[in-house]
Design an enzyme around this catalytic site. Structure first.
Site, short mmCIF file in Angstrom:
data_model
loop_
_atom_site.label_atom_id
_atom_site.label_comp_id
_atom_site.label_asym_id
_atom_site.label_seq_id
_atom_site.Cartn_x
_atom_site.Cartn_y
_atom_site.Cartn_z
N ASN A 34 24.17 -16.53 41.34
CA ASN A 34 24.00 -17.96 41.60
C ASN A 34 22.55 -18.26 42.00
O ASN A 34 22.00 -17.57 42.85
CB ASN A 34 24.97 -18.37 42.72
CG ASN A 34 24.98 -19.87 42.95
OD1 ASN A 34 23.97 -20.46 43.29
ND2 ASN A 34 26.14 -20.47 42.78
N HIS B 155 25.35 -20.57 37.96
CA HIS B 155 26.29 -19.87 38.82
C HIS B 155 26.21 -18.38 38.46
O HIS B 155 25.47 -18.01 37.55
CB HIS B 155 27.70 -20.41 38.59
CG HIS B 155 27.99 -21.70 39.31
ND1 HIS B 155 29.25 -22.20 39.44
CD2 HIS B 155 27.16 -22.56 39.96
CE1 HIS B 155 29.20 -23.33 40.14
NE2 HIS B 155 27.96 -23.58 40.47
N GLU C 275 28.26 -16.38 36.89
CA GLU C 275 28.67 -16.07 35.52
C GLU C 275 27.74 -16.68 34.47
O GLU C 275 27.42 -16.04 33.47
CB GLU C 275 30.10 -16.57 35.28
CG GLU C 275 31.15 -15.96 36.22
CD GLU C 275 31.33 -16.78 37.50
OE1 GLU C 275 30.36 -17.36 38.01
OE2 GLU C 275 32.48 -16.84 37.97
N SER D 113 36.43 -15.87 42.14
CA SER D 113 37.22 -16.61 41.14
C SER D 113 36.35 -17.70 40.50
O SER D 113 35.72 -18.48 41.20
CB SER D 113 38.42 -17.24 41.87
OG SER D 113 39.27 -17.87 40.96
N CYS E 8 34.66 -20.91 38.91
CA CYS E 8 34.80 -22.37 38.99
C CYS E 8 35.12 -22.92 37.59
O CYS E 8 35.11 -22.20 36.60
CB CYS E 8 33.51 -23.00 39.52
SG CYS E 8 32.22 -23.20 38.26
N CYS F 203 32.33 -22.18 34.97
CA CYS F 203 32.25 -20.79 34.53
C CYS F 203 33.51 -20.39 33.77
O CYS F 203 33.44 -19.60 32.82
CB CYS F 203 31.99 -19.90 35.73
SG CYS F 203 30.36 -20.24 36.45
N ASP G 81 27.85 -26.56 45.99
CA ASP G 81 27.97 -25.66 44.85
C ASP G 81 29.28 -25.86 44.09
O ASP G 81 29.34 -25.64 42.88
CB ASP G 81 27.86 -24.20 45.31
CG ASP G 81 27.49 -23.28 44.17
OD1 ASP G 81 26.41 -23.48 43.59
OD2 ASP G 81 28.28 -22.39 43.84
#
Lengths: 153, 153
Positions: free
Chosen positions: A46, A57, A59, A84, A86, A89, A149
């Site tokens: 991130n 982010h 990912e 996990s 978002c 992503c 975020d």
């Protein structure tokens, strides 16, 4: 030179190191690794604070660092992420049809896991205690940054 | 100085100009505008070719150009895009809880409109002939680049 295929735990350790590096930089401690055939294609973390970024982010930064890849590569890849994913992503994983996602933890935030599964993605949650602690400490220390975020007030 | 609130068509014209500029650069002709209270907050365009980017689609580039914004701003904004948003851009809109999306066309590609509506986002499709022509000409000229952009073989 001996090479050994990375396990999910190995790949998560690399993603977690990205997350920790991000925290050291004052950022949001979420990291990711894109893995193909047991080797790392790219790492990411991130970069909201570091780059003033709204879209990097863990990912997505990892996907960006991997560069332009053909669909045939994504089709054999695993996205490993400390948290996990978002909605954004999750969507990036679906766009590129990455068939497998390994998640460090989903206790502090739960993203689009159901949608991933509905669309046929294999989702593995490792429930890693270090990932949980990293996020809990961060959220306690910087609740406003965390809310920004994830698009919350 | 007189100021006039942008209509959806005005904002789409700006997004379309971004798309055309992208095509001139050799890129994928998709553009976007983030609009707040009838004024443009940011513009963006797909930068796969220009920046070698896997994550800068029209909408995500626009969000990145808008910078770090509080949830209260996204909550009043409209995302205007020349083309129906892909899974990643759909997810980015959901992450930031942008309540309204204006789409130039969805004839050449149909993305996550159903998911947006399910999650309470207002989706307006303008069915703009110029946007359709721009994409049809591009897809005919560069089918491989287009497939790469939407994660297809």
């Amino acid at each position: 030179m001996e090479t050994r295929a990375l396990t999910d735990a190995d790949a998560l350790a690399l993603a977690r190191a990205e997350a920790r590096a991000g925290r050291t930089e004052g950022g949001v401690p979420i990291g990711a690794a894109l893995v193909l055939d047991g080797a790392v294609l790219a790492l990411g973390r991130n970069r909201r604070v570091q780059d003033g970024s709204a879209i990097r982010h863990g990912e997505t930064d990892c996907l960006e660092n991997a560069g332009r890849l053909p669909a045939s590569v994504y089709a054999r890849a695993t996205m490993v992420t400390t948290l996990s994913p978002c909605d954004m992503c999750t969507g990036a994983i679906l766009l590129y049809k990455i068939p497998r996602v390994v998640i460090g933890e989903n206790r502090t935030f739960r993203g689009g896991e159901d949608l991933l599964r509905e669309r046929g993605v294999e989702v593995v949650v490792l429930d890693d205690a270090e990932c949980v602690t990293l996020m809990r400490d961060f959220i306690a220390a910087e609740p406003e940054l965390w809310n920004e975020d994830i698009g919350e007030e």
